[in-house]
Each structure stands twice: as structure tokens, then as C-alpha cells.
Scaffold this motif. Structure first.
Motif, PDB file in Angstrom:
ATOM      1  N   ALA A  56       0.833  -1.205   0.000  1.00  0.00           N
ATOM      2  CA  ALA A  56       0.000   0.000   0.000  1.00  0.00           C
ATOM      3  C   ALA A  56       0.868   1.256   0.000  1.00  0.00           C
ATOM      4  N   ARG A  57       1.954   1.247   0.786  1.00  0.00           N
ATOM      5  CA  ARG A  57       2.868   2.409   0.786  1.00  0.00           C
ATOM      6  C   ARG A  57       3.533   2.575  -0.575  1.00  0.00           C
ATOM      7  N   ASP A  58       3.948   1.454  -1.168  1.00  0.00           N
ATOM      8  CA  ASP A  58       4.568   1.525  -2.496  1.00  0.00           C
ATOM      9  C   ASP A  58       3.588   2.068  -3.530  1.00  0.00           C
ATOM     10  N   VAL A  59       2.363   1.586  -3.487  1.00  0.00           N
ATOM     11  CA  VAL A  59       1.336   2.052  -4.421  1.00  0.00           C
ATOM     12  C   VAL A  59       1.131   3.555  -4.254  1.00  0.00           C
ATOM     13  N   GLU A  60       1.070   4.015  -3.020  1.00  0.00           N
ATOM     14  CA  GLU A  60       0.862   5.446  -2.777  1.00  0.00           C
ATOM     15  C   GLU A  60       2.058   6.266  -3.268  1.00  0.00           C
ATOM     16  N   ARG A  61       3.280   5.794  -3.030  1.00  0.00           N
ATOM     17  CA  ARG A  61       4.471   6.512  -3.528  1.00  0.00           C
ATOM     18  C   ARG A  61       4.446   6.604  -5.049  1.00  0.00           C
ATOM     19  N   LEU A  62       4.125   5.490  -5.689  1.00  0.00           N
ATOM     20  CA  LEU A  62       4.088   5.478  -7.150  1.00  0.00           C
ATOM     21  C   LEU A  62       2.992   6.398  -7.674  1.00  0.00           C
ATOM     22  N   ARG A  63       1.832   6.330  -7.049  1.00  0.00           N
ATOM     23  CA  ARG A  63       0.704   7.160  -7.463  1.00  0.00           C
ATOM     24  C   ARG A  63       1.054   8.641  -7.336  1.00  0.00           C
ATOM     25  N   LEU A  64       1.666   9.014  -6.208  1.00  0.00           N
ATOM     26  CA  LEU A  64       2.061  10.413  -5.997  1.00  0.00           C
ATOM     27  C   LEU A  64       3.164  10.840  -6.952  1.00  0.00           C
ATOM     28  N   SER A  65       3.926   9.899  -7.469  1.00  0.00           N
ATOM     29  CA  SER A  65       4.982  10.189  -8.443  1.00  0.00           C
ATOM     30  C   SER A  65       4.440  10.326  -9.851  1.00  0.00           C
ATOM     31  N   GLY A  66       3.167  10.024 -10.033  1.00  0.00           N
ATOM     32  CA  GLY A  66       2.555  10.183 -11.346  1.00  0.00           C
ATOM     33  C   GLY A  66       2.252   8.896 -12.084  1.00  0.00           C
ATOM     34  N   VAL A  67       2.550   7.746 -11.492  1.00  0.00           N
ATOM     35  CA  VAL A  67       2.214   6.479 -12.144  1.00  0.00           C
ATOM     36  C   VAL A  67       0.687   6.323 -12.085  1.00  0.00           C
ATOM     37  N   PRO A  68       0.040   6.050 -13.217  1.00  0.00           N
ATOM     38  CA  PRO A  68      -1.428   5.992 -13.250  1.00  0.00           C
ATOM     39  C   PRO A  68      -1.974   4.709 -12.608  1.00  0.00           C
ATOM     40  N   LEU A  69      -2.152   4.759 -11.292  1.00  0.00           N
ATOM     41  CA  LEU A  69      -2.677   3.620 -10.545  1.00  0.00           C
ATOM     42  C   LEU A  69      -4.003   3.981  -9.915  1.00  0.00           C
ATOM     43  N   ASP A  70      -4.914   3.014  -9.880  1.00  0.00           N
ATOM     44  CA  ASP A  70      -6.160   3.134  -9.132  1.00  0.00           C
ATOM     45  C   ASP A  70      -6.113   2.133  -8.005  1.00  0.00           C
ATOM     46  N   ALA A  71      -6.350   2.592  -6.780  1.00  0.00           N
ATOM     47  CA  ALA A  71      -6.389   1.702  -5.624  1.00  0.00           C
ATOM     48  C   ALA A  71      -7.812   1.667  -5.098  1.00  0.00           C
ATOM     49  N   TYR A  72      -8.270   0.468  -4.750  1.00  0.00           N
ATOM     50  CA  TYR A  72      -9.621   0.257  -4.258  1.00  0.00           C
ATOM     51  C   TYR A  72      -9.540  -0.352  -2.868  1.00  0.00           C
ATOM     52  N   ARG A  73     -10.304   0.201  -1.936  1.00  0.00           N
ATOM     53  CA  ARG A  73     -10.325  -0.297  -0.559  1.00  0.00           C
ATOM     54  C   ARG A  73     -11.408  -1.350  -0.400  1.00  0.00           C
ATOM     55  N   GLY A  74     -11.344  -2.030   0.709  1.00  0.00           N
ATOM     56  CA  GLY A  74     -12.413  -2.946   1.072  1.00  0.00           C
ATOM     57  C   GLY A  74     -12.175  -4.372   0.615  1.00  0.00           C
ATOM     58  N   HIS A  75     -13.202  -5.195   0.825  1.00  0.00           N
ATOM     59  CA  HIS A  75     -13.110  -6.635   0.571  1.00  0.00           C
ATOM     60  C   HIS A  75     -12.724  -6.960  -0.873  1.00  0.00           C
ATOM     61  N   GLY A  76     -13.311  -6.314  -1.846  1.00  0.00           N
ATOM     62  CA  GLY A  76     -13.002  -6.575  -3.245  1.00  0.00           C
ATOM     63  C   GLY A  76     -11.927  -5.655  -3.783  1.00  0.00           C
ATOM     64  N   GLY A  77     -11.229  -4.984  -2.896  1.00  0.00           N
ATOM     65  CA  GLY A  77     -10.263  -3.972  -3.288  1.00  0.00           C
ATOM     66  C   GLY A  77      -9.018  -4.535  -3.927  1.00  0.00           C
ATOM     67  N   GLY A  78      -8.179  -3.648  -4.302  1.00  0.00           N
ATOM     68  CA  GLY A  78      -6.917  -4.008  -4.936  1.00  0.00           C
ATOM     69  C   GLY A  78      -6.362  -2.796  -5.630  1.00  0.00           C
ATOM     70  N   VAL A  79      -5.517  -3.055  -6.584  1.00  0.00           N
ATOM     71  CA  VAL A  79      -4.889  -1.961  -7.325  1.00  0.00           C
ATOM     72  C   VAL A  79      -4.770  -2.367  -8.783  1.00  0.00           C
ATOM     73  N   ARG A  80      -4.862  -1.385  -9.659  1.00  0.00           N
ATOM     74  CA  ARG A  80      -4.676  -1.660 -11.081  1.00  0.00           C
ATOM     75  C   ARG A  80      -3.918  -0.516 -11.717  1.00  0.00           C
ATOM     76  N   LEU A  81      -3.176  -0.880 -12.746  1.00  0.00           N
ATOM     77  CA  LEU A  81      -2.440   0.088 -13.541  1.00  0.00           C
ATOM     78  C   LEU A  81      -3.342   0.500 -14.687  1.00  0.00           C
ATOM     79  N   LEU A  82      -3.578   1.791 -14.818  1.00  0.00           N
ATOM     80  CA  LEU A  82      -4.445   2.284 -15.884  1.00  0.00           C
ATOM     81  C   LEU A  82      -3.710   2.222 -17.209  1.00  0.00           C
TER      82      LEU A  82
END
Length: 133
Positions: A56-82
Motif C-alpha cells: 500500500a505504501r509503495d502504491v501510494e508513492r508510485l501514485r504520488l509520483s505520477g504512475v497511473p494507478l487506481d487503488a480500491y479499498r475494502g473486501h473486493g479492493g486491490g490496485v490496477r495500472l491504468l
């Protein structure tokens, strides 16, 4: 702090930063391979050998750096690269290209397929075959 302790801390911090960069590159590679599908944090954590919180920290660092990521919270959550669709075209000046090359050299130009490909393309752009530049 004496000089030896400072050097040891600096070395450790550099090693940890390199591991983080390698892990984040592996994360991007894995998400790219998922072709826009969500990947659960727990699955990514197992594959990368870290905790879901680290992912989650890595995803947030990448997202803040401009990598087009969508993160989803909760039971069906996850992350995807746009998907950006086609290849990305950039115009870089020599110092910008050199900065990217030096960064890739620290990571290791063979750390991943995309790192090797990026290094090759940058080197070719800076060293065109004779007769073209």
C-alpha cells in the motif's frame, strides 16, 4: 554519531532504498501483466515477499509520483495500472535522458524487461547509428 556509524546507516538506507525501487518496479511489471485488471494487495504482498501495508505504501508513492494507478479499498479492493493505450512519446533533452540512464544504472539495467528495454532505447537515442546524427 561517529563517522563509522553514519556510514553504516547511510549504506543501510541506500540498500533499503534500492530494494524499494526494485520492488516498486516489480509491482509495476506485475500490474502491467494484469492488463488493467485489479490485483489484490494480499496477492501482491505474497508475490513480492512483503506485507500488504508495504505494498500500500509503495502504491501510494508510485501514485504520488505520477504512475497511473487506481487503488480500491475494502473486501473486493486491490490496485490496477491504468492503460495509456499506445506507446508514450517523450521529448527529452540530453541531461534528462542522462538522468534516466544513471537511475537505471543504479537499479540495474537488467532488473526487469522494461528496465533493460528503456536503457537500450535511451542509449540508442543518445548514440544514433553513424549517418543519422
Amino acid at each position: 554519531m561517529d563517522r563509522v556509524l553514519r556510514l553504516a546507516a547511510s549504506s543501510r538506507d541506500g540498500h533499503l532504498a534500492l530494494r524499494r525501487v526494485e520492488r516498486q518496479q516489480a509491482l509495476i511489471e506485475r500490474l502491467h501483466a494484469a492488463r488493467g485488471e485489479r490485483v489484490r494487495m494480499g496477492e501482491l504482498a505474497r508475490e513480492l515477499g512483503v506485507s500488504p501495508r508495504t505494498v500500500a505504501r509503495d502504491v501510494e508513492r508510485l501514485r504520488l509520483s505520477g504512475v497511473p494507478l487506481d487503488a480500491y479499498r475494502g473486501h473486493g479492493g486491490g490496485v490496477r495500472l491504468l492503460s495509456t493505450g499506445a506507446a508514450i512519446h517523450l521529448v527529452l533533452d540530453l541531461p534528462e535522458a542522462a538522468a534516466l540512464i544513471s537511475s537505471l544504472a543504479v537499479l540495474g539495467p537488467t532488473a526487469s524487461e522494461s528496465a533493460a528495454s528503456a536503457m537500450r532505447k535511451l542509449a540508442e537515442a543518445l548514440n544514433p547509428p553513424s549517418g543519422e546524427g
